[in-house]
Design an enzyme around this catalytic site. Structure first.
Site: not given
Length: 301
Positions: A46-48, A50
């Site tokens: 997951l993107d930071p 997110a």
């Protein structure tokens, strides 16, 4: 001689509700520390910024990570209309703007083009590799490059809310390798108004749900206690999408040594991938052929 990794030999899954501002790797490191686990990994970055479900595999469960990575997953996200950014999210620099604001009907109509088997170009600020280097590194260095489109299966893409003219909330169910930021970017372009993601949450991934996940605060509170161990879910949950067969006693001994072993099944077809169990515990994953499982992965439980 390689040095042995320290830690406990524990296997299973710990489901985390990842907070914004923390990388997926940092979550895995936190879980490994809290459980004093020898081995851990996650099933899908997951993107930071997110939030949502991040399933952390422990020990032998790391062998089942590909099955969670390949499983369907669902995201809830908000798109800011009227602006494009260089990262396709709110962390980036605004590179284009528009005063156009499509109505709800136009948005719902445009979503139809993003359902089914689509071709998607990942964001330039992503971890895809370009000639051996991560795209985000090339982008940060100001390099000029193109990212190739890749196929993505989108099961469902729905508009769930329109808080105001500038924002729309969507929910997407998709397969492996999807970039929500690319959906927001491409939707904005299709609508002629630009767009980027301002909020992203993974609500489920395969059998794992965000509402069942522990927060980082809870993990800190229960760190290195038997209470945290009680939240470890069975390795077998990572095999939820595969059919199950049962080992015979003789088959168990052979499969544990990595050899084809006899199994009992009623509904698995020749050549189909499945997993074999004995007393409810996963023994191996492999292909079913002529009454035997030919293992590709063996579990040491």
């Amino acid at each position: 001689m390689a040095r042995k990794r320290k830690g406990r030999d524990i296997s299973g899954w710990l489901v985390v509700d990842k907070p914004a501002g923390m990388t997926s790797t940092a979550v895995v490191n936190k879980v490994r520390w809290a459980l004093q686990a020898k081995k851990a990994g996650h099933a899908g970055t997951l993107d930071p910024e997110a939030t949502g479900v991040l399933a952390v595999a422990l020990g032998e469960a790391t062998k089942t990570v590909p099955y969670i990575t390949d499983a369907l997953k669902a995201y809830e996200f908000t798109v800011r209309l009227g602006q494009a950014t260089n990262t396709d999210d709110a962390e980036g620099e605004v590179i284009a703007q528009s005063d156009a604001r499509p109505d709800d009907d136009a948005i719902k109509e445009a979503l139809n083009a993003f359902i089914g088997e689509i071709m998607q170009v990942p964001p330039k600020y992503s971890a895809v590799k370009i000639d051996g280097q991560r795209a985000y590194k090339l982008a940060r260095d100001g390099e000029d490059f193109e990212v190739e489109a890749r196929p993505l299966w989108v099961e469902e893409l729905l508009m769930t809310d329109r808080p105001d003219a500038d924002h729309v909330t969507l929910e997407m169910t998709c397969g492996k390798g999807g970039y929500v930021r690319a959906i927001a970017r491409d939707l904005g372009e299709a609508l002629g108004c630009f767009g980027h993601v301002t909020r992203l949450r993974r609500i489920w991934s395969g059998p794992f749900r965000a509402e069942d996940g522990l927060t980082i605060e809870q993990i800190d509170e229960m760190a290195k206690t038997p209470e945290l161990d009680e939240h470890i879910r069975p390795l077998e949950e990572g095999l939820d999408d595969l059919p199950q067969v049962s080992c015979t006693d003789a088959g168990l001994a052979r499969l544990r040594n990595g050899n084809p072993g006899m199994v009992i099944t009623h509904d698995v077809e020749y050549g189909e991938e499945c997993w074999a169990s004995y007393d409810g515990k996963a023994v191996a994953v492999g292909r079913f052929k002529a009454g035997e499982l030919h293992p590709s992965r063996v579990f040491n439980q």
